[in-house]
Each structure stands twice: as structure tokens, then as C-alpha cells.
Scaffold this active site. Structure first.
Site, PDB file in Angstrom:
ATOM      1  CD  GLU B 295      -3.849   0.029 -16.183  1.00 52.86           C
ATOM      2  OE1 GLU B 295      -3.064  -0.664 -16.924  1.00 52.86           O
ATOM      3  OE2 GLU B 295      -3.332   0.653 -15.367  1.00 52.86           O
ATOM      4  CD  GLU B 298      -7.960  -4.892 -15.664  1.00 54.47           C
ATOM      5  OE1 GLU B 298      -7.038  -4.424 -16.498  1.00 54.47           O
ATOM      6  OE2 GLU B 298      -7.753  -6.007 -14.973  1.00 54.47           O
ATOM      7  CB  CYS B 316       2.079  -0.324 -17.766  1.00 59.85           C
ATOM      8  SG  CYS B 316       2.272   1.136 -16.872  1.00 59.85           S
ATOM      9  CB  SER B 336      -4.521  -3.567 -14.463  1.00 59.60           C
ATOM     10  OG  SER B 336      -4.442  -3.690 -15.805  1.00 59.60           O
ATOM     11  CE  LYS B 375       8.151  -1.820 -20.633  1.00 62.09           C
ATOM     12  NZ  LYS B 375       7.691  -1.344 -19.482  1.00 62.09           N
ATOM     13  CD  GLU B 378       6.580  -6.810 -19.111  1.00 63.38           C
ATOM     14  OE1 GLU B 378       7.272  -6.033 -19.668  1.00 63.38           O
ATOM     15  OE2 GLU B 378       5.523  -7.057 -19.000  1.00 63.38           O
ATOM     16  CD  GLU B 383       4.030 -14.973 -16.908  1.00 67.82           C
ATOM     17  OE1 GLU B 383       4.789 -16.261 -17.013  1.00 67.82           O
ATOM     18  OE2 GLU B 383       4.074 -14.084 -16.038  1.00 67.82           O
ATOM     19  CB  CYS B 520       9.743   5.106 -18.547  1.00 71.01           C
ATOM     20  SG  CYS B 520       8.107   3.823 -18.146  1.00 71.01           S
TER      21      CYS B 520
END
Lengths: 176, 613
Positions: B295, B298, B316, B336, B375, B378, B383, B520
Site C-alpha cells: 500500500e 501504491e 484492507c 488501493s 471476511k 470476502e 476473485e 477491527c
């Protein structure tokens, strides 16, 4: 906007756009817009609710909450004629349920359902204020009172006949 | 750094103006502006409540918190009744007791009381209230309509039969997350608190953050459990089962075992996982370091080469990513492209690790222990695949791991401390603080600072961001560059920030977003402590967890991601350098706009996910 409008729906959505344009600046106009939308589409399908939600920037959950709260709004297509059987106290003791059963038998549908040919929708309502005529039913704007189960077939037949006669029924014809 | 406070209400407690009220015959001085319920709890008088969620849901519908107010004919709900000078309240009269019992009995009369098999068993506020009020029989028989369980998504299940219509899920979703998933559908006895059209959560603009699960006082909302699938994999001798643990789990998993909030238990966590039977236990913190490397790269790239692609928004948090996909598709190019740390760990475990240690990637099962329900969603995104293997196979929430530890029969607080397994064992402090809001920002800054100036930044240098106010905006100077940054937690705050950017009021270079309030540590998969103590159903307790992470981090020797020897090793042996072709292949992903009405289009999940149950 993310909502795909098919060719055959374009005209109705154009009408809906006009309604939204007219009311969107005012606050508290969601119910009015939903009412008008129902006049245009006959009922409020998912897509129409989503479209209104998107245009007014009101969450779809709120729109759907309102639509399901008021019995005035329908999420399913309604029949051409809505039969409302009054189950208020007076009608109830005068035998509204036998009348209701007769209609169910005749049309082979349950409460809240619509016949396959989309001609009749059957509903029950609370007192409509015509207790002197108990038991009473209304079919769209027509009132029928002092009924017995035996009266039902002939009343329903009247509507079926009118519907068949006029392939493209005019509004005037509906009222007897 | 400018803190934009979430609400003014928190200031009430510091209100200088006091009023004197009488509760149960005793006089107390309390700050003006409180409700009777809050005032009573402040002076340690317990008034039971159900629908009340401090600062979020104060609607007085459940009638469990009623009290007698002198001069008032009827009982008053204390959660919405403000204190005033000379107010006289009684909380424990016969009339109050009877009313509370009736209210709870009525709730129980049509509640599907399957307590012994319920996911919230022994951690249920309804159960506790019923027990506290001593309800032994229910004089009413309510009609129990079976609405069934809606769980056609990988993350959250909704059991309408256990819903008590308290609307806490709706309140937190509307007011904090601003996703507006729930609303009351139908009316009267038929009322359901459900997504529009009573759709499953996967079909509406739900971001699967799980805040509603934390808010639910019963077992009506819960994560979709994958414990059995994981146990099955563990008992299969042909499978190499890897557990990876998120940074924030290290400070929360002790709580359900009676340890104080904010206990740092990484060593015990590893010990527990090994005893459950995982072949390897990895720290997701290591790949959090990798995420920071990618990151930062980036950010640097966009700063110096593609300024039109600024601001860079962190990626994230899968809840936040889904939020952007639903509500702000125009910002997707700004996100990102780095995967979240656990997906990186999954991808590397089935490629680099498998090659290095000679393990058939087909046999590797990667289980991520996460504080998060998003998650779970996710990993089911189609993908999230590398070389034909799913990056992560299962995600377990902190709560599910708690159940596994209990089932295994481990005395968690007394376990010995053990170390993470190679090669995902050493991590920097930067990777650790990922688990709390502001942490990602600080971690990225430490790396970017050194890359721009060549000097090591003194850490910690930006303690401002540890403050828990929902949205922060500020400026940091690195060398001759000045970066405008923002930190948001809770998607409602992210929305406010994005709206400001859209209107051109804010020009931002980098923004960190965590979908859950507090980051989190306040995740939707974290332990639910609401039934243990009322203060845990407000949002404020998350400080303690976050503080624990930052404090442990202070003692770390390595505090910058690029100094982590494991990160260097991974780049040397496998990836080359940050943002290399290989890194792009394994550590980066893509996003798709989803719109606000996904039920009008069919969404496709990774197929195998639902077939497994």
C-alpha cells in the site's frame, strides 16, 4: 442509476418521473408519490419502489417499510375488480363469513389472492360504515348489501359478462 | 489533527450542571441531561433493559425499564425519561415488578425458546432478563409463526423466530454504519425487522460488517458458523490445516473466558489453536506488514506519478470495500488494489510456503481467525483465488473460536504461551496496530516516511489518531511533502468524508477506513459482552482493546513493516519487490460496482461455498 428500464415500461416510468419532479422538493411526499405510482403501475413492484428510492435518495428499506405498513399499497398485481368483504361487527354477526366463503368457493381463491385471469382480488376489510346494509361487500366502488351466499354467483357473473363484452373495457362500463 | 466528534451527547457526563434526584428513597446528584436509566446505572442501581442501546437506540419500546415516577399516573420508560431537579423515582415496587414481568412474558410468549440449541445460549440478554426477573411460567400463549432462518449468504444468518423487534440492529445499521439495511416490514403482529422485501442480506446493500450481530440482544442475528467444516478438515490426516490469527484477536479472545477487556493473549491463543489440532499457526500480522509495503508503494506511486488517482483509500477492510462498491462506485479507482492481510497470507501459504516446504497446495486448508463477519463474505468472492486455489478456505470469527476452545475443553487463561510457526512468525509493531483505527495509517506512514526522506521516523509520532472520535482529518509533513490525510471508522463516518471530498471541501491524499467503529477491535465477529455488563453495549469500551494493542506495540523492537525480516525474506525469495508483477498477481485484487439494489441483478458467489454446508 443502475436500474434497467425495459422498453415496454418506458412510458410508465416517464409518467412516474413527472410525478417525482412535481413533489420531490417538498418533504414528506413519499406516500403521495407512492400513491401516484400505484395509480400508474396498478401496483408497486420491486423495481418501481427501487426507482423511487433512488430518485428521492430515501433508502429502499424505508420505502418498502412504508409500502408494507399501509394496506393501501400493493406489491402484487391486483385484479381488475377488488372485492372487499366487510367483517366489521355488524356484518360479522349477520353472516359475513358465509358470504366470504361463498366468494372463495366461486372464485377458488383465498383472501388476499387474485384470480388467474386477473379479474378479481379478494380482501376483507373492517367496518365500512354501512352497517344498516349488513352483511355488505364492495366491488371497486359498487356497494352490495343485505347479502346471502346465494346472491354471490349472480353478482360476480355481472362483472365477468361486462369484462367479456368489452375487450377493451371503458371506465364507464365498469360502473354497471 | 482535527477531530470531528461523532456526537455531542458524550459530553453530558462532563456536564457541570447537576440536578438532585431521589431514586428509591435516596438522594443522588447527577449531571443534567441524563436519562433516568443512565443516572441510575451511574449510581449502581440496575434497571433491566432490552431495546436500549446507549446513544444508538433510545426508543423506549420494550417497556422492560419502566419505573414509577412520582406525580405521573402511568409507569415511565426510564431509558427515555430525562432527569430533572427534585424528580422522585422508584425502581423496585410491586407495580414495577409486575409490569416488567408482563412485558418480558409477552415477549417470551411467542419467542421460539430453543435456548439449549441457540447460538446465543448463556450469552443472551433476553435470557438474562427473564432469569433476573424470575419468570417461571408464561401465562400467555402467543401464536408462533415460523418465519424461518435466512442464511443464503456466507457471513450472517437471520433467524426471525428469535427476533424481539427491539430494532437495535436497525439503529446501528442506520445511524452508525448508514447502510440502511433493515426496516420494519408489515405491521402489528406481523412486523418483522428485515431487509427490504424480506430479502436475504446477500441480496441487499448489506456490507456484512456484523455490527447488527453485536447489537442483537438474542440469537436472532449470528455469524454463519463454519466450525464443523474446520473440525472436519483438522481430523482429516491428508489435510495440512493452517490457522492464521488477526492482530485484534490477540487482545480480545481472553474476554469471553473472564479475562479483563484489553488482555494481550497472543501466546495463549497460539497454544489453544495448536491444542485444537491446527498443523500450523501463522500470524496475519506478517502479511499485514506486506499489505503496508504494497500500500505504501501504491501511495508513493500515486503521489509522484499518478496524482490524478489520489486520494488513495485503504482496502484492507472488506466491509468498507463492499460499502464503496454499493454506495460510492465512483471512488473504486481510488481504492488501493491490495488484498486484505488474511487473503495475502492465504495466497502465500498455497504458493510460496507450499513450494518452500514441499507441501501439495491441494492439501492445504487455510483457516483465518478473524474479528469479522465481512471476511467470511470476502473469502467467498470469486476473485479471491490464486493459481486455481482459494486463498483462504474458511473464516472463523472470534466467537466461533471461543466455542471451539470451550468444546476442546481448554482452560484458556491458564494455557502456557507458545510461539507462532515459521515462516509467518515475526511481525513488526506496524502490522500489529492494524487491528485498531488509526493503526493502518500510522503503519503506512512509518514506511512512506523512510522511503521519501531516507530517515527513520520517530515512532510513535502521530498519537493523535489513537483518539476514538469517528472521523479525523489532518496534515502530516514528510520531508518537503505535505500529505492531507483522514481516518474514518464506521462507514457512516466514511460516507461523511467521501461526501466532503465529492463536494470538493476536502482534498485528501490518503484515507484509512475501517467499517467497524474502533476498527477491527470493535469488529462484528468479536465477543459479545452485552449480556455480561451493560457498559459493553455502548461503543465506548473499544478504547481498552485498542489501547492494549498500542501499548504492546510500544514494547516491540521492530516497529516498521519494511524492517520485518520475514517481509524481506518473502520479497527476496518469492515476490521480488513491492508492486512487482508477481506481487500484483498474488497480492492485489479488483473491485466491481454493485449498486444499491443488488436484488435486481443476480450476484454470483464462489460456487463451492454454500455447497459445503
Amino acid at each position: 442509476m443502475g436500474i434497467r428500464i425495459e422498453k415496454h415500461e418506458e412510458e410508465n416510468f416517464k409518467k412516474l418521473d413527472q410525478v417525482i419532479e412535481k413533489y420531490k422538493e417538498e418533504e414528506g411526499m413519499l406516500i403521495r408519490i407512492l400513491q401516484k405510482a400505484q395509480d400508474i403501475f396498478g401496483y408497486l413492484p420491486m423495481k418501481v419502489q427501487s426507482y423511487i428510492s433512488e430518485r428521492l435518495d430515501i433508502p429502499i428499506s424505508t420505502v418498502n417499510g412504508i409500502v408494507t405498513f399501509y394496506s393501501l399499497f400493493y406489491q402484487e398485481p391486483q385484479g381488475k375488480y377488488t372485492i372487499s368483504v366487510c367483517t366489521g361487527t355488524a356484518c360479522y354477526v349477520k353472516g359475513a363469513h358465509e358470504v366470504l366463503d361463498a366468494i372463495k368457493d366461486e372464485l377458488q381463491i383465498k383472501e388476499g389472492e387474485t384470480t388467474m385471469d386477473k379479474l378479481f382480488t379478494l380482501k376483507t376489510t373492517r367496518c365500512i360504515g354501512a352497517c344498516g346494509l349488513a352483511p355488505v361487500i364492495t366491488i371497486n366502488d359498487d356497494v352490495y348489501g343485505r347479502l346471502t351466499p346465494a346472491d354471490i354467483p349472480s353478482i360476480l357473473y355481472k362483472y365477468i359478462k361486462t369484462h367479456k363484452k368489452a375487450h377493451v373495457p371503458e371506465k364507464e362500463e365498469v360502473k354497471n | 489533527m482535527e477531530n470531528i466528534p461523532e456526537k455531542e451527547e458524550n459530553k453530558i457526563y462532563e456536564n457541570e450542571e447537576k440536578v438532585t434526584i431521589t431514586i428509591d428513597g435516596r438522594d443522588y446528584e447527577v449531571p443534567k441531561g441524563l436519562t433516568v436509566l443512565e443516572a441510575a446505572r451511574m449510581v449502581n442501581i440496575e434497571i433491566p433493559s432490552l431495546c436500549y442501546l446507549k446513544d444508538i437506540n433510545e426508543i423506549g419500546t420494550c417497556r422492560v425499564c419502566v419505573v414509577e415516577v412520582e406525580g405521573s399516573r402511568t409507569l415511565q420508560p426510564s431509558c427515555v425519561y430525562p432527569v430533572r431537579e427534585g424528580l422522585r423515582v422508584r425502581t423496585n415496587t410491586e407495580r414495577v415488578r409486575r409490569a416488567r414481568r408482563t412485558a418480558v412474558s409477552l415477549l417470551l410468549s411467542n419467542h421460539h425458546r430453543e435456548c439449549t440449541t441457540c447460538v446465543a445460549n448463556l450469552n443472551c440478554e433476553l435470557q438474562n432478563v427473564a432469569a433476573d426477573l424470575g419468570i417461571r411460567n408464561i401465562p400467555f400463549t402467543g401464536e408462533k409463526v415460523d418465519y424461518g432462518v435466512h442464511n443464503n449468504n456466507p457471513a450472517i444468518q437471520r433467524d426471525y423466530n428469535k427476533c424481539i423487534n427491539c430494532r437495535r440492529c436497525m439503529a446501528i445499521c442506520n445511524k452508525i454504519q448508514e447502510c440502511y439495511v433493515y426496516s420494519p416490514i408489515n405491521r402489528g403482529f406481523d412486523t418483522l425487522i428485515a431487509p427490504a422485501f424480506q430479502k436475504d442480506l446477500s441480496e441487499v446493500s448489506c456490507i456484512m460488517c456484523g455490527q447488527c450481530v453485536l447489537a442483537c440482544p438474542t440469537g436472532s442475528l449470528a455469524e454463519k458458523e463454519h466450525i464443523n467444516e474446520v473440525l472436519e478438515a483438522i481430523s482429516d490426516p491428508n489435510k495440512h490445516v493452517i490457522a492464521q490469527t488477526a492482530p485484534s484477536i490477540q487482545v480480545t479472545i481472553g474476554e469471553p473466558f473472564g479475562m479483563p477487556v484489553g488482555s494481550f493473549v497472543a501466546g495463549k491463543l497460539v497454544a489453544a489453536l495448536k491444542r485444537i489440532g491446527f498443523d500450523k499457526v501463522f500470524a496475519t500480522d506478517v502479511t499485514a506488514d506486506l499489505t503496508i509495503m504494497e500500500e505504501s508503494e501504491e501511495l508513493l506511486h500515486r503521489l509522484f506519478h499518478e496524482p490524478d488517482k489520489l486520494p488513495l483509500l485503504s482496502s484492507c477492510c472488506p466491509g468498507w470495500v463492499k460499502y464503496a462498491e454499493h454506495f460510492f462506485p465512483e471512488f473504486l479507482p481510488n481504492l488501493s488494489s491490495t488484498k486484505s492481510p488474511h487473503e495475502m497470507c492465504g495466497a502465500l501459504s498455497k504458493t510460496w510456503y507450499a513450494q518452500k516446504y514441499g507441501i501439495d497446495p491441494d492439501k492445504i486448508v487455510n483457516v483465518a481467525i478473524m474479528p469479522c463477519t465481512a471476511k467470511k463474505y470476502e473469502v467467498a468472492r470469486p476473485e479471491m483465488e490464486s493459481d486455481g486455489y482459494r486463498n483462504v478456505d474458511y473464516v472463523l470469527t472470534t466467537r466461533e473460536l471461543t466455542r471451539m476452545i470451550r468444546e476442546t475443553g481448554l482452560d484458556f487463561p491458564n494455557l502456557p504461551e507458545e510461539e507462532y510457526d515459521e515462516p509467518f512468525d515475526q511481525y513488526s509493531g506496524a502490522g500489529m496496530i492494524f487491528g485498531a483505527t488509526g493503526g493502518l495509517f500510522e503503519a503506512v506512514l512509518r514506511t512512506v516516511h523512510e522511503k521519501i526522506t531516507g530517515d527513520k521516523m520517530e515512532v510513535p509520532d502521530y498519537t493523535d489518531e489513537h483518539v476514538q472520535s469517528g472521523l479525523k482529518y489532518g496534515r502530516v509533513t514528510i520531508g518537503d511533502k505535505t500529505l492531507n490525510i483522514a481516518i474514518a471508522h464506521g462507514t457512516g463516518n466514511a460516507k461523511r468524508a467521501l461526501d466532503r471530498m465529492k463536494r470538493g471541501e476536502w482534498k485528501i491524499h490518503f484515507m484509512e477506513v475501517m467499517a467497524c467503529p474502533g476498527g477491527c477491535v470493535g469488529g462484528g465477529g468479536q465477543p459479545i459482552l452485552g449480556s455480561r455488563d451493560h457498559k459493553f453495549i455502548s461503543l465506548s469500551y473499544r478504547h481498552n482493546r485498542a489501547d492494549a494493542l498500542f501499548n504492546v506495540e510500544k514494547g516491540k523492537k521492530i516497529r516498521r513493516s519494511h524492517e520485518n525480516p520475514r517481509v524481506r525474506q518473502i520479497y527476496e525469495e518469492f515476490l521480488g519487490h513491492p508492486a512487482s508483477e508477481k506481487a500484483n498477481k498474488y497480492l492485489h485484487t479488483s473491485y466491481i460496482p454493485r449498486g444499491r439494489h443488488p436484488y435486481l441483478v443476480d450476484e454470483k458467489h464462489y460456487k463451492g461455498y454454500n455447497e459445503k454446508d
